[in-house]
Motif scaffolding. Structure first.
Motif, PDB file in Angstrom:
ATOM      1  N   GLU A 296       0.490  -1.196  -0.130  1.00  0.00           N
ATOM      2  CA  GLU A 296      -0.029  -0.135   0.045  1.00  0.00           C
ATOM      3  C   GLU A 296       0.670   1.206  -0.089  1.00  0.00           C
ATOM      4  N   LYS A 297       0.567   2.201  -0.834  1.00  0.00           N
ATOM      5  CA  LYS A 297       1.515   3.525  -1.048  1.00  0.00           C
ATOM      6  C   LYS A 297       0.721   4.744  -0.471  1.00  0.00           C
TER       7      LYS A 297
ATOM      8  N   GLN B  96      -1.039   1.250  -5.821  1.00  0.00           N
ATOM      9  CA  GLN B  96      -0.357  -0.028  -5.964  1.00  0.00           C
ATOM     10  C   GLN B  96       0.784   0.344  -6.964  1.00  0.00           C
ATOM     11  N   ASP B  97       1.837  -0.486  -6.771  1.00  0.00           N
ATOM     12  CA  ASP B  97       2.957  -1.007  -7.852  1.00  0.00           C
ATOM     13  C   ASP B  97       2.409  -1.936  -8.868  1.00  0.00           C
TER      14      ASP B  97
ATOM     15  N   VAL C 170      -4.200   3.217 -10.773  1.00  0.00           N
ATOM     16  CA  VAL C 170      -3.355   3.273  -9.824  1.00  0.00           C
ATOM     17  C   VAL C 170      -3.515   4.728  -9.374  1.00  0.00           C
TER      18      VAL C 170
ATOM     19  N   GLN D 210       0.061 -10.351 -10.119  1.00  0.00           N
ATOM     20  CA  GLN D 210      -0.786  -9.241  -9.209  1.00  0.00           C
ATOM     21  C   GLN D 210      -2.190  -9.691  -9.822  1.00  0.00           C
TER      22      GLN D 210
ATOM     23  N   PRO E 291       3.350   4.962  -6.908  1.00  0.00           N
ATOM     24  CA  PRO E 291       3.286   3.650  -7.532  1.00  0.00           C
ATOM     25  C   PRO E 291       4.268   3.643  -8.850  1.00  0.00           C
TER      26      PRO E 291
ATOM     27  N   ARG F  70      -9.552  -9.090 -11.418  1.00  0.00           N
ATOM     28  CA  ARG F  70      -8.829  -7.855 -11.676  1.00  0.00           C
ATOM     29  C   ARG F  70      -8.610  -7.713 -13.199  1.00  0.00           C
TER      30      ARG F  70
ATOM     31  N   GLY G  56      -8.967  -1.939  -5.842  1.00  0.00           N
ATOM     32  CA  GLY G  56      -7.697  -2.446  -5.041  1.00  0.00           C
ATOM     33  C   GLY G  56      -6.323  -1.829  -5.832  1.00  0.00           C
ATOM     34  N   PHE G  57      -6.330  -1.183  -6.867  1.00  0.00           N
ATOM     35  CA  PHE G  57      -5.425  -0.663  -7.553  1.00  0.00           C
ATOM     36  C   PHE G  57      -4.784   0.590  -7.270  1.00  0.00           C
ATOM     37  N   THR G  58      -5.751   1.176  -6.389  1.00  0.00           N
ATOM     38  CA  THR G  58      -5.075   2.808  -6.124  1.00  0.00           C
ATOM     39  C   THR G  58      -3.841   2.596  -5.152  1.00  0.00           C
TER      40      THR G  58
END
Ligand code: NCD
Length: 333
Positions: free
Chosen positions: A2-3, A29-30, A329, A36, A148, A41, A25-27
Motif C-alpha cells: 500500500e502506498k 499500487q505498484d 493506480v 498481481q 506507484p 482484476r 484495489g489498484f489505488t
C-alpha cells in the motif's frame, strides 16, 4: 504494498474512492508482475480499457488525470511502450516527464544509482513507469518509491502491461480466452512478453499452449514446470508448420539480440522464423497473428494486409489498457 503518496488535491478523493470502490484495489499500487492479476482484476482492467477506447473514439481526450504527472524512465530503447504511456497520460489530461530518449542525457550517465533517480523523480511525479535491463529492477525501484511504480520491462524478466494488452487484444479479436490454442514463436527464453503472457494465460480454462523455438531459446524450465504443475496442455516444437493449422493465436516474437552474451549464438538463430503469406494459407480463417513488436523479419510485410494480422490493432489497444491502468493506480478509475 500500500502506498501513501501526495496526490494533488484537486478533487475529493475520499468520496471518489468510495464511489469507485477504490479502483478494485489498484489505488496507490505498484504494477510489477502479472502475478498481481487474478481473473477479477483482469476483467476490471478490460472493462475500463473498453471504456477508454470509447472515450478516445468519441471525444479523443478528457481531464480525468488533470493535475497528475507521470515520470517515464527508460534505460532501454522503446517506441510503443513509452509512446503509449505518454499518449495514455495525455489523453486523460495528465502530463509527462519523459526520460525516454536515453538516460545518457540524465544524471544516470554521471553514475547516479537507480534508487536515487527514483527518489528524485517521485518528488515531481505521482506515478513512475520504469524500463530497465536488469531483472528485479522494478521491484527495487518500488521498494524506494512512495508513488506507484509500473514495470515497463525488467530485462528478460516480466513485461506485465504488455501481457495485459496482449490478452485484451485476444479477447477483443476472438471474443474469448478460455478454450483457445495459443502458439508462441521465437525467443521464448529471453522474451519477457512471452513470460508474462504465459503466466496470465494460466488463469484461464482449457488453454493449450504450443511453444515454437530453436533449442537454445526454449521457454525457461521454471516456467514450463509451473505450466505442467497446473495441468496445462503444452507442446514444444522447432517448426511453425507443426502448429499453424490448429492455432487460434500465433504470437510471434523477435530474437532478443541484446540479451545474448555470445554474438555467434545470436547469428545461429537470428533468421530462424518467418511468417509468410504462403504459411498463412494453412492457418484457420478465424485466428490472429500477434507480435509485441518491433519485428525484424519474423513476419513478412505482405502478411500485414491479411485481416488476421492483428499486431497494429494490438499497438492501439496498448494505449487503452495503459489509460485504464494509470487511472486505476491513481485512484481515478
Ligand atoms: C517488447 C519488449 O520490449 O520486451 N517490445 C514491446 O514492449 N512492445 C518486445 C521486444 O523488444 O522484442
Amino acid at each position: 504494498m500500500e502506498k501513501i503518496h501526495n496526490l494533488p488535491r484537486l478533487f475529493d478523493f475520499e468520496a471518489m474512492a468510495q464511489k469507485t470502490g477504490n479502483g478494485n484495489g489498484f489505488t496507490g499500487q505498484d504494477i510489477l508482475s502479472v502475478s498481481q492479476f487474478d481473473r477479477e482484476r483482469l476483467s476490471y482492467i478490460f472493462t475500463r480499457s473498453h471504456e477508454m477506447r470509447e472515450l478516445v473514439e468519441r471525444v479523443g481526450a478528457c481531464d480525468l488525470l488533470k493535475g497528475y504527472v507521470l515520470a517515464c524512465l527508460f534505460y532501454e530503447p522503446s517506441t510503443r511502450t513509452s509512446a503509449s504511456f505518454i499518449a495514455a497520460m495525455e489523453r486523460l489530461g495528465g502530463s509527462v516527464i519523459p526520460i525516454t530518449q536515453g538516460v545518457q542525457f540524465s544524471s544516470v550517465s554521471k553514475g547516479e544509482s537507480l534508487p536515487d533517480t527514483i527518489r528524485t523523480l517521485e518528488q515531481y511525479a505521482d506515478v513512475i513507469v520504469l524500463r530497465h535491463p536488469e531483472v528485479g529492477s522494478a521491484k527495487l525501484a518500488a521498494d524506494y518509491a512512495s508513488v506507484p511504480v509500473i514495470n515497463a520491462g525488467d530485462g528478460a524478466g516480466e513485461h506485465p502491461t504488455q501481457a495485459l494488452l496482449d490478452l485484451f487484444t485476444i479477447q477483443v479479436e476472438l471474443g474469448r480466452i478460455d478454450g483457445l490454442k495459443i502458439a508462441m514463436v521465437g525467443d521464448l527464453r529471453y522474451g519477457r512478453t512471452v513470460h508474462s503472457l504465459t503466466r496470465l494465460l494460466m488463469r484461464y480454462e482449457d488453454i493449450s499452449l504450443r511453444f515454437v523455438s530453436p533449442d537454445t531459446l526454449r521457454l525457461p524450465m521454471a516456467l514450463m514446470n509451473e505450466l505442467l504443475d497446473q495441468g496445462i496442455k503444452v507442446r514444444e516444437t522447432h517448426d511453425v508448420a507443426d502448429v499453424i493449422e490448429n492455432a487460434d493465436v500465433l504470437y510471434v516474437t523477435r530474437i532478443q539480440k541484446e540479451r545474448f552474451s555470445d554474438p555467434k549464438q545470436y547469428e545461429e538463430v537470428r533468421d530462424c522464423y518467418e511468417i509468410t503469406p504462403d504459411l498463412m494459407t494453412r492457418a484457420k480463417e478465424k485466428m490472429v497473428v500477434m507480435h509485441p513488436l518491433p519485428r525484424v523479419g519474423e513476419i513478412h510485410y505482405h502478411v500485414d494486409d491479411d485481416p488476421r494480422a492483428a499486431y497494429f490493432r494490438q499497438v492501439k489497444n496498448g494505449m487503452y489498457v495503459r489509460m485504464a491502468l494509470l487511472a486505476a493506480v491513481l485512484g481515478r478509475a
